[in-house]
Design a protein around this motif. Structure first.
Motif, short mmCIF file in Angstrom:
data_model
loop_
_atom_site.label_atom_id
_atom_site.label_comp_id
_atom_site.label_asym_id
_atom_site.label_seq_id
_atom_site.Cartn_x
_atom_site.Cartn_y
_atom_site.Cartn_z
N THR A 17 0.82 -1.21 0.00
CA THR A 17 0.00 0.00 0.00
C THR A 17 0.86 1.26 0.00
OG1 THR A 17 -1.65 -1.29 1.19
CG2 THR A 17 -2.04 1.07 1.03
N VAL A 18 2.03 1.21 0.62
CA VAL A 18 2.97 2.34 0.53
C VAL A 18 3.31 2.58 -0.94
CG1 VAL A 18 5.38 3.01 0.92
CG2 VAL A 18 3.97 2.27 2.84
N ASP A 19 3.61 1.51 -1.67
CA ASP A 19 3.92 1.67 -3.10
C ASP A 19 2.75 2.27 -3.87
OD1 ASP A 19 6.47 0.70 -2.75
OD2 ASP A 19 5.98 -1.33 -3.39
N PHE A 20 1.52 1.84 -3.54
CA PHE A 20 0.32 2.37 -4.20
C PHE A 20 0.20 3.87 -3.93
CE2 PHE A 20 -4.16 3.53 -4.10
CZ PHE A 20 -4.61 3.06 -5.31
N TYR A 21 0.29 4.29 -2.65
CA TYR A 21 0.14 5.70 -2.29
C TYR A 21 1.29 6.54 -2.85
CZ TYR A 21 -3.98 4.97 0.60
OH TYR A 21 -5.26 4.69 1.03
N ARG A 22 2.49 5.97 -2.87
CA ARG A 22 3.61 6.67 -3.51
C ARG A 22 3.26 7.01 -4.95
NH1 ARG A 22 8.20 2.68 -1.48
NH2 ARG A 22 9.35 4.05 -0.09
N GLN A 23 2.71 6.03 -5.64
CA GLN A 23 2.40 6.19 -7.06
C GLN A 23 1.28 7.18 -7.30
OE1 GLN A 23 1.21 2.53 -9.03
NE2 GLN A 23 2.34 3.15 -10.84
N ILE A 24 0.18 7.07 -6.57
CA ILE A 24 -0.95 7.95 -6.89
C ILE A 24 -0.80 9.37 -6.34
CG2 ILE A 24 -2.55 6.02 -7.17
CD1 ILE A 24 -3.88 7.02 -4.51
N PHE A 25 -0.09 9.53 -5.22
CA PHE A 25 0.06 10.86 -4.64
C PHE A 25 1.45 11.48 -4.88
CE2 PHE A 25 -3.28 9.36 -1.49
CZ PHE A 25 -4.31 10.07 -2.10
N ALA A 26 2.38 10.71 -5.45
CA ALA A 26 3.74 11.18 -5.70
C ALA A 26 4.38 11.74 -4.42
CB ALA A 26 3.76 12.23 -6.82
N ILE A 27 4.26 10.96 -3.33
CA ILE A 27 4.87 11.34 -2.06
C ILE A 27 5.63 10.13 -1.51
CG2 ILE A 27 3.21 13.14 -1.43
CD1 ILE A 27 1.76 11.13 0.33
N GLU A 28 6.58 10.42 -0.63
CA GLU A 28 7.36 9.38 0.02
C GLU A 28 6.94 9.28 1.48
OE1 GLU A 28 9.59 7.20 -1.28
OE2 GLU A 28 9.01 8.03 -3.22
N PRO A 29 7.00 8.08 2.04
CA PRO A 29 6.66 7.95 3.46
C PRO A 29 7.67 8.71 4.33
CG PRO A 29 7.48 5.87 2.60
CD PRO A 29 7.38 6.81 1.44
N SER A 30 7.18 9.27 5.42
CA SER A 30 8.05 9.98 6.35
C SER A 30 8.50 9.06 7.47
CB SER A 30 7.32 11.20 6.93
OG SER A 30 6.08 10.80 7.48
N ALA A 31 7.79 7.95 7.68
CA ALA A 31 8.15 6.99 8.72
C ALA A 31 7.82 5.58 8.26
CB ALA A 31 7.40 7.30 10.01
N LEU A 32 8.78 4.69 8.44
CA LEU A 32 8.62 3.26 8.16
C LEU A 32 9.25 2.49 9.32
CD1 LEU A 32 9.73 3.28 4.41
CD2 LEU A 32 7.44 2.70 5.23
N PRO A 33 8.65 2.59 10.52
CA PRO A 33 9.29 2.02 11.71
C PRO A 33 9.31 0.49 11.76
CG PRO A 33 7.14 2.84 12.27
CD PRO A 33 7.40 3.24 10.85
N GLY A 34 8.46 -0.16 10.99
CA GLY A 34 8.42 -1.61 10.99
C GLY A 34 7.52 -2.09 9.88
N PRO A 35 7.43 -3.41 9.70
CA PRO A 35 6.65 -3.92 8.56
C PRO A 35 5.15 -3.67 8.64
CG PRO A 35 7.35 -5.70 10.00
CD PRO A 35 8.02 -4.45 10.49
N GLY A 36 4.62 -3.32 9.80
CA GLY A 36 3.18 -3.16 9.93
C GLY A 36 2.69 -1.73 10.02
N PHE A 37 3.58 -0.75 9.78
CA PHE A 37 3.16 0.65 9.93
C PHE A 37 4.02 1.54 9.04
CE2 PHE A 37 3.14 4.87 11.81
CZ PHE A 37 1.80 5.05 12.13
#
Length: 122
Positions: A17-37
């Motif tokens: 879902t991170v990849d999906f949101y990256r693609q549609i909103f052209a933004i990068e995650p600000s936090a990836l603390p673990g595999p579930g968040f």
């Protein structure tokens, strides 16, 4: 007074879902603390978070009572253009562009069926 500063969307696979949101909103995650968040910092500092901690909430045919909304300036043409761009990515389209009480709009779904609406800026 305080105001909400994070919205959580339940997902089954955060990385997908991170990849999906990256693609549609052209933004990068600000936090990836673990595999579930994961979270994305939006304009104004509000966070849009993806969490797989409540995967059971997605079982069966859950009732969708909220949406992530991208409000665009530029009138109906901007909604149509963004909808075409998203549709070209192969996303699931739930509502083709149409007029609603607040203006031109359309709705797609993320991989878990969470609703993402295009709407005009008020």
């Amino acid at each position: 007074m305080t105001s909400p500063n994070m919205f959580i969307v339940y997902v089954t696979e955060v990385a997908r879902t991170v990849d999906f949101y990256r693609q549609i909103f052209a933004i990068e995650p600000s936090a990836l603390p673990g595999p579930g968040f994961a979270s994305f910092t939006l304009d104004g500092g509000t966070e849009l978070a993806l969490w797989s901690g409540h995967v059971d909430a997605l079982d069966g045919q859950p009732t969708r009572t909220s949406e992530v909304v991208l409000c665009l300036p530029g009138g109906p043409e901007a909604i149509e253009e963004q909808h075409r761009a998203w549709a070209a990515l192969g996303v699931t389209v739930l509502e083709e562009p149409h007029d609603a009480a607040f203006g031109r709009t359309s709705v797609i779904a993320d991989p878990d069926g969470n609703r993402i609406r295009l709407a005009p800026v008020d």
